[in-house]
Design a protein around this motif. Structure first.
Motif, PDB file in Angstrom:
ATOM      1  N   THR A  31      -5.507 -66.512   7.443  1.00 31.00           N
ATOM      2  CA  THR A  31      -6.575 -65.938   6.615  1.00 31.00           C
ATOM      3  C   THR A  31      -7.923 -65.949   7.332  1.00 31.00           C
ATOM      4  N   SER A  32      -8.014 -66.702   8.419  1.00 29.07           N
ATOM      5  CA  SER A  32      -9.282 -66.757   9.182  1.00 29.07           C
ATOM      6  C   SER A  32      -9.321 -65.601  10.174  1.00 29.07           C
ATOM      7  N   ILE A  33     -10.074 -64.588   9.861  1.00 26.21           N
ATOM      8  CA  ILE A  33     -10.162 -63.420  10.737  1.00 26.21           C
ATOM      9  C   ILE A  33     -11.614 -63.227  11.176  1.00 26.21           C
ATOM     10  N   ASP A  34     -11.782 -62.575  12.331  1.00 26.09           N
ATOM     11  CA  ASP A  34     -13.131 -62.383  12.878  1.00 26.09           C
ATOM     12  C   ASP A  34     -13.897 -61.345  12.065  1.00 26.09           C
ATOM     13  N   GLU A  35     -15.208 -61.265  12.353  1.00 23.78           N
ATOM     14  CA  GLU A  35     -16.092 -60.402  11.566  1.00 23.78           C
ATOM     15  C   GLU A  35     -15.715 -58.930  11.691  1.00 23.78           C
ATOM     16  N   ALA A  36     -15.325 -58.525  12.894  1.00 33.88           N
ATOM     17  CA  ALA A  36     -14.960 -57.113  13.096  1.00 33.88           C
ATOM     18  C   ALA A  36     -13.742 -56.746  12.243  1.00 33.88           C
ATOM     19  N   THR A  37     -12.763 -57.662  12.213  1.00 28.96           N
ATOM     20  CA  THR A  37     -11.561 -57.401  11.402  1.00 28.96           C
ATOM     21  C   THR A  37     -11.909 -57.401   9.921  1.00 28.96           C
ATOM     22  N   LYS A  38     -12.825 -58.319   9.515  1.00 30.74           N
ATOM     23  CA  LYS A  38     -13.258 -58.352   8.107  1.00 30.74           C
ATOM     24  C   LYS A  38     -13.893 -57.020   7.706  1.00 30.74           C
ATOM     25  N   THR A  39     -14.753 -56.511   8.594  1.00 35.25           N
ATOM     26  CA  THR A  39     -15.419 -55.239   8.301  1.00 35.25           C
ATOM     27  C   THR A  39     -14.387 -54.119   8.161  1.00 35.25           C
ATOM     28  N   TRP A  40     -13.433 -54.101   9.095  1.00 37.59           N
ATOM     29  CA  TRP A  40     -12.370 -53.074   9.048  1.00 37.59           C
ATOM     30  C   TRP A  40     -11.560 -53.197   7.766  1.00 37.59           C
ATOM     31  N   LEU A  41     -11.238 -54.432   7.381  1.00 36.27           N
ATOM     32  CA  LEU A  41     -10.421 -54.658   6.189  1.00 36.27           C
ATOM     33  C   LEU A  41     -11.176 -54.257   4.922  1.00 36.27           C
ATOM     34  N   ASN A  42     -12.491 -54.509   4.904  1.00 38.73           N
ATOM     35  CA  ASN A  42     -13.301 -54.084   3.755  1.00 38.73           C
ATOM     36  C   ASN A  42     -13.293 -52.562   3.610  1.00 38.73           C
ATOM     37  N   THR A  43     -13.365 -51.893   4.748  1.00 37.10           N
ATOM     38  CA  THR A  43     -13.291 -50.424   4.723  1.00 37.10           C
ATOM     39  C   THR A  43     -11.951 -49.960   4.172  1.00 37.10           C
ATOM     40  N   LEU A  44     -10.884 -50.634   4.599  1.00 41.92           N
ATOM     41  CA  LEU A  44      -9.543 -50.283   4.114  1.00 41.92           C
ATOM     42  C   LEU A  44      -9.456 -50.478   2.600  1.00 41.92           C
ATOM     43  N   LYS A  52      -6.137 -44.634  -3.079  1.00 38.75           N
ATOM     44  CA  LYS A  52      -4.803 -45.266  -3.037  1.00 38.75           C
ATOM     45  C   LYS A  52      -4.085 -44.817  -1.750  1.00 38.75           C
ATOM     46  N   LYS A  53      -2.782 -44.598  -1.845  1.00 40.09           N
ATOM     47  CA  LYS A  53      -2.028 -44.234  -0.653  1.00 40.09           C
ATOM     48  C   LYS A  53      -2.315 -42.774  -0.297  1.00 40.09           C
ATOM     49  N   CYS A  54      -2.850 -42.576   0.931  1.00 43.24           N
ATOM     50  CA  CYS A  54      -3.213 -41.221   1.345  1.00 43.24           C
ATOM     51  C   CYS A  54      -3.167 -41.146   2.868  1.00 43.24           C
ATOM     52  N   GLU A  55      -3.384 -39.961   3.395  1.00 42.33           N
ATOM     53  CA  GLU A  55      -3.335 -39.784   4.851  1.00 42.33           C
ATOM     54  C   GLU A  55      -4.395 -40.613   5.549  1.00 42.33           C
ATOM     55  N   GLY A  56      -5.565 -40.757   4.915  1.00 39.37           N
ATOM     56  CA  GLY A  56      -6.633 -41.541   5.528  1.00 39.37           C
ATOM     57  C   GLY A  56      -6.247 -43.004   5.670  1.00 39.37           C
ATOM     58  N   VAL A  57      -5.605 -43.574   4.654  1.00 36.54           N
ATOM     59  CA  VAL A  57      -5.147 -44.967   4.730  1.00 36.54           C
ATOM     60  C   VAL A  57      -4.100 -45.111   5.818  1.00 36.54           C
ATOM     61  N   THR A  58      -3.163 -44.160   5.877  1.00 38.42           N
ATOM     62  CA  THR A  58      -2.106 -44.211   6.903  1.00 38.42           C
ATOM     63  C   THR A  58      -2.702 -44.147   8.299  1.00 38.42           C
ATOM     64  N   LYS A  59      -3.655 -43.217   8.522  1.00 38.78           N
ATOM     65  CA  LYS A  59      -4.270 -43.085   9.850  1.00 38.78           C
ATOM     66  C   LYS A  59      -5.030 -44.352  10.221  1.00 38.78           C
ATOM     67  N   THR A  60      -5.768 -44.918   9.259  1.00 34.51           N
ATOM     68  CA  THR A  60      -6.525 -46.146   9.527  1.00 34.51           C
ATOM     69  C   THR A  60      -5.593 -47.282   9.941  1.00 34.51           C
ATOM     70  N   LEU A  61      -4.476 -47.428   9.258  1.00 38.27           N
ATOM     71  CA  LEU A  61      -3.508 -48.485   9.576  1.00 38.27           C
ATOM     72  C   LEU A  61      -2.855 -48.219  10.935  1.00 38.27           C
ATOM     73  N   PHE A  62      -2.454 -46.980  11.193  1.00 35.59           N
ATOM     74  CA  PHE A  62      -1.819 -46.657  12.471  1.00 35.59           C
ATOM     75  C   PHE A  62      -2.763 -46.935  13.643  1.00 35.59           C
ATOM     76  N   ASP A  63      -4.047 -46.588  13.472  1.00 38.94           N
ATOM     77  CA  ASP A  63      -5.031 -46.866  14.531  1.00 38.94           C
ATOM     78  C   ASP A  63      -5.127 -48.372  14.784  1.00 38.94           C
ATOM     79  N   TYR A  64      -5.070 -49.146  13.701  1.00 40.13           N
ATOM     80  CA  TYR A  64      -5.147 -50.605  13.840  1.00 40.13           C
ATOM     81  C   TYR A  64      -3.915 -51.142  14.567  1.00 40.13           C
ATOM     82  N   PHE A  65      -2.749 -50.674  14.187  1.00 40.97           N
ATOM     83  CA  PHE A  65      -1.525 -51.135  14.844  1.00 40.97           C
ATOM     84  C   PHE A  65      -1.538 -50.777  16.332  1.00 40.97           C
ATOM     85  N   ASN A  66      -2.047 -49.585  16.655  1.00 47.51           N
ATOM     86  CA  ASN A  66      -2.063 -49.127  18.050  1.00 47.51           C
ATOM     87  C   ASN A  66      -2.945 -49.994  18.938  1.00 47.51           C
TER      88      ASN A  66
END
Length: 572
Positions: A31-44, A52-66
């Motif tokens: 649960t301890s994540i850095d500030e950059a990840t927190k900011t990204w997660l807040n955006t998500l 809800k579930k949409c292309e934007g959420v999918t793209k955001t997650l895929f970019d993170y996984f990559n």
């Protein structure tokens, strides 16, 4: 902990020894994540709230996984930090979307990240997921993180869950990881679940594991053998093992016998596997048959003797009990008949039977004849029964492929309405019964299809039968509780296993009766016997026509060939 996780982040196979680490440390690390990840997660989270579930959420997650050095570790961190992790709802939660999209992302890339998925990461994922209750989410993570590849690693954690008395979760995890063969002793996991009445979990656990099915049924059958002492044994087990949430009904004989029968039927287990259940059921059958014969008077002599043989023929103790019970109710002649039929030595006869035979040998022995045409029975000749108006020539026994073909060619031609019934032999133990007869009644004839003699392998004939009758909406099919007959037909005849049990072309007379009485307060022309109130075809005939049906052949061995003439007449 942090240093160990850095090793995973870089794809190392170094083991973290998480078994010895406190779960709170694991949770703190993930649960301890850095500030950059927190900011990204807040955006998500903001995107999820809006769309809800949409292309934007999918793209955001895929970019993170990559961009993640170890996407398995990074995804696990995202999962536990989503706001709905602890209260995930299947299909409508961000946490489900994260694992679904990660699984989709992995499909073409799995081999590239194989070294990232080390056993210790799987253990960490299991421990973290164990903090919430959604088994569907746990199963999805289990598949994505390939828990089964190292399933033995989870045995100690499942044992810890068992030690915490969380039997349902332990069984679900064992089933998910295909670890059932590690829990073959029923007292470890399955018996507690049965005592808690969590039978769906037990059935899921047993599915596709015939060896454990047999072990469990044998164990439960041995419990039933204890009779009244079964309660004491189970209460001692419950107290010794401190089993919580026990449902009181589960430790009683009757529910336990029903459960064994349910398992035996569900898993198609042989009757030999549960002899104690079969014996108890045959004991009950013996009492029931004596009641129907001597209290109801609803069994004729031939049907009575057929069913007694079926119930006790292979059990010497039950044979002795038959002779004893008959002598107790004063049926000395019949008691002697069975004593001789079963070759029971005189020294084992009940005292009342021995005394009567010694005192009145000639009188008793007259009634003990083995002839089927004996001159006594218990049917009340004063009872008036409704009789079939059709002559015997109009009752057609179809007992060969040739006669079946002739029936298919001519029997249903021009017919617009038929009555449907079926017969099968009553069974008392766990032996599966089979369909014996199908009766098709038209205005002029009754056709009795002898299913046992014809067999169920003539697919072309049975398929044609289905097409001509069941799939023909222009023929109205009447029956009394017709769904039971159709289900039996479907179960025994593979060629027509897809026939409907209701809908257009069907009319259940039982439902019509209820509708007339409850919906329209319909008054029948006859009152009938006020003591005979059950919803049966015989009762309906009595209300409509003033006389009951003679059901003395209903309860008989319909599998025995040749059929008796009285059975053919009854079936007609």
């Amino acid at each position: 902990m942090a240093q160990a996780m850095v090793g995973i982040e870089n794809g190392s196979s170094h083991h973290m020894a998480l078994y010895q680490k406190d779960i709170e440390e694991d949770l703190l690390f993930f649960t301890s994540i850095d500030e950059a990840t927190k900011t990204w997660l807040n955006t998500l989270h903001d995107m999820w709230k809006l769309w809800k579930k949409c292309e934007g959420v999918t793209k955001t997650l895929f970019d993170y996984f990559n961009t993640a050095p170890n996407p398995y570790l990074s995804t696990l961190r995202i999962l536990v930090n989503t706001t709905d992790f602890k209260h995930a709802k299947t299909g409508s939660s961000l946490v489900f979307t994260v694992i679904e999209e990660f699984s989709n992302w992995l499909v073409p890339r799995k081999d590239n990240y194989k070294e990232c998925l080390v056993p210790d990461l799987k253990i960490a994922a299991f421990k973290l997921l164990n903090r919430q209750k959604n088994m569907q989410l746990i199963k999805m993570v289990s598949v994505t993180y390939d828990f089964i590849e190292h399933k033995e690693l989870f045995l100690q954690m499942i044992q810890n869950i068992i030690n915490e008395k969380r039997y349902k979760e332990a069984a679900q995890y064992a089933t998910m990881l295909r670890l059932q063969m590690c829990y073959t002793d029923p007292e470890i996991l399955l018996l507690p679940l049965i005592l808690q009445n969590k039978l769906t979990v037990v059935e899921d656990f047993l599915f596709d594991y015939p060896n454990i099915q047999k072990i469990l049924v044998t164990y439960l059958d041995n419990l039933v053998a204890l009779g009244k002492n079964m309660d004491n044994k189970l209460e001692q087990y419950i107290e010794t093992n401190n089993i919580p949430d026990v449902k009181i009904g589960t430790i009683q004989i009757r529910p336990m016998t029903k459960l064994i029968a349910r398992f035996a039927k569900l898993y198609n287990l042989p009757p030999e596997l549960c002899p104690n259940l079969n014996r108890r059921r045959n004991e009950g059958a013996l009492q029931f048959l004596i009641h129907k014969r001597y209290d109801d008077g609803s069994l004729n002599t031939e049907s009575w003797r057929e069913m007694i043989r079926e119930a006790v023929e292979h059990d010497i103790e039950l044979q002795l009990e038959t002779v004893r019970l008959l002598s107790v109710v004063g049926e000395i002649k019949e008691s002697l008949y069975w004593a001789k039929t079963f070759n029971i030595p005189k020294k084992q006869w009940p005292w009342s039977l021995s005394f009567q035979v010694e005192q009145y040998p000639d009188e008793i022995n007259v009634g003990a004849s083995t002839s089927k045409e004996e001159n006594w029975n218990h049917e009340d000749s004063s009872v008036c029964y409704h009789t079939l108006k059709l002559s015997r020539d109009n009752i057609k026994l179809i007992d060969s492929p040739r006669l079946f073909e002739e029936f298919l060619d001519n029997g249903l031609r021009g017919i617009r309405i038929v009555g449907i019934d079926s017969e099968w032999k009553p069974t008392f133990g766990t032996k599966k019964t089979q369909l014996a007869l199908i009766q098709i009644a038209t205005e002029t004839n009754v056709y009795i299809l002898d299913v046992i003699t014809i067999g169920n392998q003539l697919e072309h004939l049975w398929s044609e039968f289905n097409l001509l009758l069941f799939e023909n909406k222009h023929i109205l099919k009447l029956g009394f509780g017709i769904a039971n007959d159709i289900l039996m037909i479907r179960d025994y005849l593979p060629a027509i296993s897809n026939i409907k049990i209701n809908g257009q072309g069907y009319l259940d007379v039982l439902f019509l009766w209820r509708k007339l009485v409850e919906g329209y307060n319909f008054q029948f022309p006859y009152k009938g016997d006020q003591n005979f109130t059950s919803e049966s075809l015989s009762k309906l005939v009595e209300l409509c026509l003033g006389a009951k049906l003679n059901k003395s052949d209903q309860f008989s061995n319909w599998e025995k060939r040749p059929l008796r003439e009285s059975q053919i007449t009854y079936a007609g």
